[in-house]
Design an enzyme around this catalytic site. Sequence first.
Site, PDB file in Angstrom:
ATOM      1  N   SER A   8       0.853  -1.195   0.000  1.00 47.76           N
ATOM      2  CA  SER A   8       0.000   0.000   0.000  1.00 47.76           C
ATOM      3  C   SER A   8       0.881   1.234   0.000  1.00 47.76           C
ATOM      4  CB  SER A   8      -0.873   0.011   1.255  1.00 47.76           C
ATOM      5  OG  SER A   8      -1.309   1.338   1.500  1.00 47.76           O
ATOM      6  N   HIS A  33      -1.460  -1.437  -4.136  1.00 46.07           N
ATOM      7  CA  HIS A  33      -2.690  -1.123  -3.400  1.00 46.07           C
ATOM      8  C   HIS A  33      -2.748   0.393  -3.188  1.00 46.07           C
ATOM      9  CE1 HIS A  33      -6.021  -2.149  -0.666  1.00 46.07           C
ATOM     10  NE2 HIS A  33      -5.557  -1.192   0.126  1.00 46.07           N
ATOM     11  N   ASP A  35      -4.810   3.472  -1.622  1.00 45.90           N
ATOM     12  CA  ASP A  35      -5.809   3.817  -0.617  1.00 45.90           C
ATOM     13  C   ASP A  35      -6.369   5.213  -0.848  1.00 45.90           C
ATOM     14  OD1 ASP A  35      -5.960   1.519   1.140  1.00 45.90           O
ATOM     15  OD2 ASP A  35      -3.867   1.953   1.643  1.00 45.90           O
ATOM     16  N   MET A  37      -8.975   8.026   0.357  1.00 48.80           N
ATOM     17  CA  MET A  37      -9.771   8.423   1.545  1.00 48.80           C
ATOM     18  C   MET A  37     -10.308   9.836   1.350  1.00 48.80           C
ATOM     19  SD  MET A  37      -7.305   7.044   4.560  1.00 48.80           S
ATOM     20  CE  MET A  37      -6.477   5.453   4.448  1.00 48.80           C
ATOM     21  N   HIS A  66      -8.569   0.917  -3.544  1.00 44.22           N
ATOM     22  CA  HIS A  66      -9.420   0.704  -2.363  1.00 44.22           C
ATOM     23  C   HIS A  66     -10.087   2.033  -2.017  1.00 44.22           C
ATOM     24  CE1 HIS A  66      -9.418  -0.409   2.240  1.00 44.22           C
ATOM     25  NE2 HIS A  66     -10.634  -0.334   1.738  1.00 44.22           N
ATOM     26  N   MET A  68     -12.108   4.262   0.139  1.00 41.77           N
ATOM     27  CA  MET A  68     -12.678   4.469   1.475  1.00 41.77           C
ATOM     28  C   MET A  68     -13.365   5.826   1.430  1.00 41.77           C
ATOM     29  SD  MET A  68      -9.460   2.930   3.558  1.00 41.77           S
ATOM     30  CE  MET A  68      -8.427   3.178   2.121  1.00 41.77           C
ATOM     31  N   MET A 137     -11.052  -5.876   6.204  1.00 44.07           N
ATOM     32  CA  MET A 137     -10.209  -4.920   6.928  1.00 44.07           C
ATOM     33  C   MET A 137      -9.817  -5.522   8.277  1.00 44.07           C
ATOM     34  SD  MET A 137      -9.692  -2.297   5.043  1.00 44.07           S
ATOM     35  CE  MET A 137      -8.717  -1.459   6.292  1.00 44.07           C
ATOM     36  N   GLY A 142      -8.509   4.110   7.600  1.00 44.85           N
ATOM     37  CA  GLY A 142      -8.240   5.540   7.786  1.00 44.85           C
ATOM     38  C   GLY A 142      -6.755   5.851   7.916  1.00 44.85           C
ATOM     39  N   PHE A 143      -6.017   4.913   8.454  1.00 46.40           N
ATOM     40  CA  PHE A 143      -4.600   5.189   8.705  1.00 46.40           C
ATOM     41  C   PHE A 143      -3.747   3.949   8.503  1.00 46.40           C
ATOM     42  CE2 PHE A 143      -7.252   7.893  11.318  1.00 46.40           C
ATOM     43  CZ  PHE A 143      -6.811   9.158  10.946  1.00 46.40           C
ATOM     44  N   GLY A 145      -0.196   1.838   9.576  1.00 50.68           N
ATOM     45  CA  GLY A 145       0.583   1.649  10.794  1.00 50.68           C
ATOM     46  C   GLY A 145      -0.196   1.264  12.032  1.00 50.68           C
ATOM     47  N   ASP A 175      -6.275  -6.508   4.789  1.00 55.05           N
ATOM     48  CA  ASP A 175      -5.669  -5.179   4.762  1.00 55.05           C
ATOM     49  C   ASP A 175      -5.587  -4.585   6.165  1.00 55.05           C
ATOM     50  OD1 ASP A 175      -4.866  -2.623   4.117  1.00 55.05           O
ATOM     51  OD2 ASP A 175      -6.661  -2.096   2.974  1.00 55.05           O
ATOM     52  N   GLY A 176      -4.341  -4.367   6.628  1.00 55.80           N
ATOM     53  CA  GLY A 176      -4.134  -3.638   7.869  1.00 55.80           C
ATOM     54  C   GLY A 176      -3.347  -4.413   8.919  1.00 55.80           C
ATOM     55  N   SER A 198       2.890   0.026   6.043  1.00 56.14           N
ATOM     56  CA  SER A 198       4.029   0.451   6.858  1.00 56.14           C
ATOM     57  C   SER A 198       5.099  -0.643   6.964  1.00 56.14           C
ATOM     58  CB  SER A 198       3.555   0.878   8.247  1.00 56.14           C
ATOM     59  OG  SER A 198       2.772  -0.131   8.838  1.00 56.14           O
TER      60      SER A 198
HETATM   61  C1  DX5 Z   1      -6.024   1.515   6.011  1.00 52.90           C
HETATM   62  C2  DX5 Z   1      -5.656   1.191   4.580  1.00 52.90           C
HETATM   63  C3  DX5 Z   1      -4.558   0.207   4.486  1.00 52.90           C
HETATM   64  C4  DX5 Z   1      -3.281   0.680   5.098  1.00 52.90           C
HETATM   65  C5  DX5 Z   1      -2.504  -0.508   5.544  1.00 52.90           C
HETATM   66  O1  DX5 Z   1      -7.137   2.314   6.031  1.00 52.90           O
HETATM   67  O2  DX5 Z   1      -6.761   0.692   3.870  1.00 52.90           O
HETATM   68  O3  DX5 Z   1      -4.364  -0.208   3.147  1.00 52.90           O
HETATM   69  O4  DX5 Z   1      -2.487   1.424   4.242  1.00 52.90           O
HETATM   70  O5  DX5 Z   1      -1.384  -0.045   6.197  1.00 52.90           O
HETATM   71  P1  DX5 Z   1      -0.600  -0.953   7.231  1.00 52.90           P
HETATM   72  O6  DX5 Z   1      -0.095  -2.132   6.452  1.00 52.90           O
HETATM   73  O7  DX5 Z   1       0.472  -0.050   7.698  1.00 52.90           O
HETATM   74  O8  DX5 Z   1      -1.567  -1.338   8.300  1.00 52.90           O
HETATM   75 ZN    ZN Z   2      -6.351  -0.344   1.880  1.00 51.31          ZN
END
Ligand code: DX5
Ligand code: ZN
Length: 227
Positions: A8, A33, A35, A37, A66, A68, A137, A142-143, A145, A175-176, A198
């Site tokens: 991502s 990937h 993201d 938002m 993706h 969001m 998920m 949203g974030f 890490g 994912d996550g 991350s």
């Molecule tokens: C979160 C995203 C993820 C995110 C994953 O809202 O959809 O794709 O970037 O990041 P890590 O792998 O750091 O959890």
């Molecule tokens: Zn994602």
Amino acid sequence: MSIRLAPSILSANFAALGDQIRVVEEAGAHLLHVDVMDGHFVPNITIGPPVVKSLRKATKMPMDVHLMISDPDKYIPAFVEAGANSITVHAEATLHLDRTLDFIRSYKVGVGVSLNPATPLSVVEHVLDRVDMLLIMSVNPGFGGQKFIPYTLDKIRQARQIIEDKNYRCVIEVDGGVDTFNLAEVIQAGAEVIVAGSAVFHAADPARKIKEMLEIAASVGYHSKYV
Ligand code: DX5
Ligand code: ZN
């Protein structure tokens, strides 16, 4: 089916995106990937179609977009036009999921549906036979890490069971919070497409991290009853 790795870009250095993507692509990543938002469906704002369009020229990897965002139908055409190979929407973000999935399909790109950690699988039960990907998920979107939420492992297992029982072709993406320490568990639960943000881009050596993850995926995949 073997495991595919989808770094991502959310955790990449946005000032050097082209270089960062080249590194993961050369190291063997399968998908990119992306993201998206909107500051409404999730409490963060990232990128839009113009960035996807530029990324299209920077990589040969398929772009796994993706969304969001609220009201995704409004923006699906622009992301397809920009070069997305698949579009994943959140079931929670559209009032008419059935219609939204048909709308994505009409553009002849991959169709994905995503569920937040606390959303039950039953929400997608009736559409699972006609999506290409179910994105589970494992953190609240949203974030980057964040910490992997352990109960989502059960959800992955249940989704996998349904897909196997009914012989659906839909793949499970997770994912996550995935890194080398929990990758094996996630694959054993039934995931086939692994997102890692991350873990890859905050690593001292992202190429090496990709290779480590690919090695784990190859060894676990070989022993898993699923892949
Ligand atoms: C979160 C995203 C993820 C995110 C994953 O809202 O959809 O794709 O970037 O990041 P890590 O792998 O750091 O959890
Ligand atoms: Zn994602």
